[in-house]
Design an enzyme around this catalytic site. Structure first.
Site, short mmCIF file in Angstrom:
data_model
loop_
_atom_site.label_atom_id
_atom_site.label_comp_id
_atom_site.label_asym_id
_atom_site.label_seq_id
_atom_site.Cartn_x
_atom_site.Cartn_y
_atom_site.Cartn_z
N PHE A 132 0.85 -1.20 0.00
CA PHE A 132 0.00 0.00 0.00
C PHE A 132 0.89 1.25 0.00
CE2 PHE A 132 -2.78 3.13 2.11
CZ PHE A 132 -3.93 2.98 1.34
N ASP A 203 0.67 -5.18 8.30
CA ASP A 203 -0.46 -4.26 8.19
C ASP A 203 -1.71 -5.11 7.94
OD1 ASP A 203 -2.41 -2.46 7.33
OD2 ASP A 203 -0.94 -1.12 6.39
N TYR A 228 -11.43 1.85 10.23
CA TYR A 228 -12.62 2.30 9.48
C TYR A 228 -13.02 1.39 8.34
CZ TYR A 228 -8.87 4.56 6.73
OH TYR A 228 -7.73 4.82 6.03
N LYS A 229 -12.29 0.29 8.15
CA LYS A 229 -12.66 -0.63 7.06
C LYS A 229 -13.52 -1.76 7.63
CE LYS A 229 -8.71 0.83 4.36
NZ LYS A 229 -7.25 0.81 4.40
N ARG A 377 -12.62 -3.08 -7.70
CA ARG A 377 -12.57 -3.82 -6.42
C ARG A 377 -13.96 -3.98 -5.85
NH1 ARG A 377 -8.76 -1.55 -1.83
NH2 ARG A 377 -10.38 0.06 -1.84
#
Ligand SMILES: *Cc1c(COP(=O)(O)O)cnc(C)c1O
Length: 418
Positions: A132, A203, A228-229, A377
């Protein structure tokens, strides 16, 4: 319940799977607008039904009436560790190894810089090209911070094992790839890192809450992940970090602040680190945001971790099967591993007009997202996604592609956030 899909799939089968789903009841714990099909929980998780009331109570009663007393009376001061202890159960850690603090990017910096500081003889942070971007930027920031004493080595995924040697201080990887949904073998890579004397930093942004994670069994040293995911903590929710007990006495938080001090309220001029995980605190915790995150975590803790993993497999398998059967002819190609053990709760489809496809789908009520260069996605958070949602999304994709809506001129311009 292991979901094995039959040869012929139809909507009735999906309805049957939903009826048999042991997690089905948890969907009701979210505030859901049935008019849209939401497949972007891997970017921003859904709103739990209780979050607004919980936050309103915190603001109205704890802050409004309790005022400064609430730091102790309402447990605000302790909340990063208390909630960390709950997240520990989600990621297979001990209660005193996890803390809610800062953002994933900041936590990557804190943990990564601490490793480099603790391994002065070693000169490499090893990561992969596809990690990422924030993880890569932070790794480079750490290298700059140490003025060239370490460098970031980026290799292809299949070269990670062979690139591990006695110069590597830290192996920095994202467990589930944000673009393709491919999952690393955390145990094999953590073992390999340890065997050359390096520490592993994982991560978990796309795995915690999406698939079973067991940091202890995997022998991971350090980890962080996004609130927040898949944890449904709300926009900008704080992140969590994990420091294995084995390392807590050795590693030092490089951003020493007052709340990581052994005795913050004696206001001593010299820093003395608090024992254990609390030393990873820097400043005051975002109490309101932590309260919102806790609502999401509490729902997750009601879900059996195995059932969660099985459902993630079932939903993604279903979508890939539908993509093969119904979407291939429009030029879609599955970019996510077919082998269930090698993927998270996401399926990515490559398409030459991927950006237009995602925009047209959003305008048609199917929310996914797009990642350069050609990746559409679709996230299938197992807590609240139904099998019929997967079916209906595929159906709407067929309609969109048949209508050619993805080629509309308005989709030629990129929006600010994709
Ligand atoms: C979402 C995400 C982040 C985001 O980090 P923040 O600093 O909390 O915004 C970091 N790493 C990965 C792999 C992510 O998916």
């Amino acid at each position: 319940m292991t979901v094995t899909l039959p040869d012929v799939i139809d909507r009735t089968l999906c309805e049957d799977l939903d009826r048999a789903d042991p997690l089905a009841g948890l969907r009701e714990r979210f505030d859901i607008d049935d008019g849209i099909i939401y497949l972007d929980g891997n970017s921003l998780g859904r709103l739990p039904a209780d979050t607004a009331a919980r936050v309103a109570r915190l603001i109205g009663t704890e802050w409004g009436r309790g005022l400064v007393r609430s730091w102790t009376d309402a447990g605000w001061m302790h909340s990063p560790r208390r909630l960390g202890g709950k997240i520990a159960r989600v990621v297979g850690a001990a209660e005193d190894e996890v803390l809610v603090t800062d953002s994933t990017s900041i936590d990557l910096f804190k943990l990564g810089a601490a490793v480099v500081q603790a391994r002065p003889q070693r000169s490499v942070i090893l990561t992969e090209h596809g990690n990422f971007p924030s993880d890569l930027y932070i790794a480079e920031s750490i290298a700059r911070f140490f003025e060239g004493r370490v460098r970031v080595e980026r290799v292809a995924r299949h070269q990670l094992m062979s690139a591990l040697d006695d110069q590597v201080a830290m192996l920095l990887l994202t467990h589930v790839d944000f673009r393709t949904g491919e999952m690393h073998d955390m145990r094999a890579l953590s073992d390999a890192a340890r065997s050359v004397g390096a520490l592993s930093l994982w991560d978990l942004s796309h795995s915690a809450g999406a698939v079973p994670v067991d940091l202890h069994t995997a022998g991971a040293d350090l980890a962080t992940g996004c609130g927040y995911k898949y944890l449904n903590g709300g926009p900008g929710a704080p992140a969590f970090l994990f420091v294995s007990r084995r390392l807590q006495a050795e590693l030092r938080n490089p951003i020493a602040g007052w709340l990581g001090h052994a005795s913050p309220f004696t206001f001593e001029p010299e820093y003395r680190a608090a024992p254990g995980i609390r030393s990873w605190m820097t400043g005051s915790p975002p109490v309101i945001a932590i309260a919102a995150l806790e609502v999401g975590i509490d729902i997750l803790l009601e879900a059996d971790a195995r059932a969660l993993g099985e459902k993630a497999r079932g939903l993604t398998e279903l979508f890939m099967r539908l993509a093969d059967a119904r979407l291939q002819r429009f030029g879609f190609e599955v970019a996510t591993p077919r082998e269930a053990a090698r993927r998270g709760a996401q399926v990515s489809l490559r398409h030459a007009d991927g950006y237009g496809v995602v925009r047209a789908l959003i305008d048609d009520g199917v929310i996914g997202d797009f990642r350069d260069p050609d990746v559409c996605r679709f996230g299938f958070p197992p807590l609240y996604t139904r099998y019929v949602d997967v079916w209906d999304a595929a159906e709407r994709m067929v309609t969109v592609m048949e209508s050619g809506a993805h080629r509309r001129a308005e989709y030629a311009q990129r929006a600010e956030i994709t």
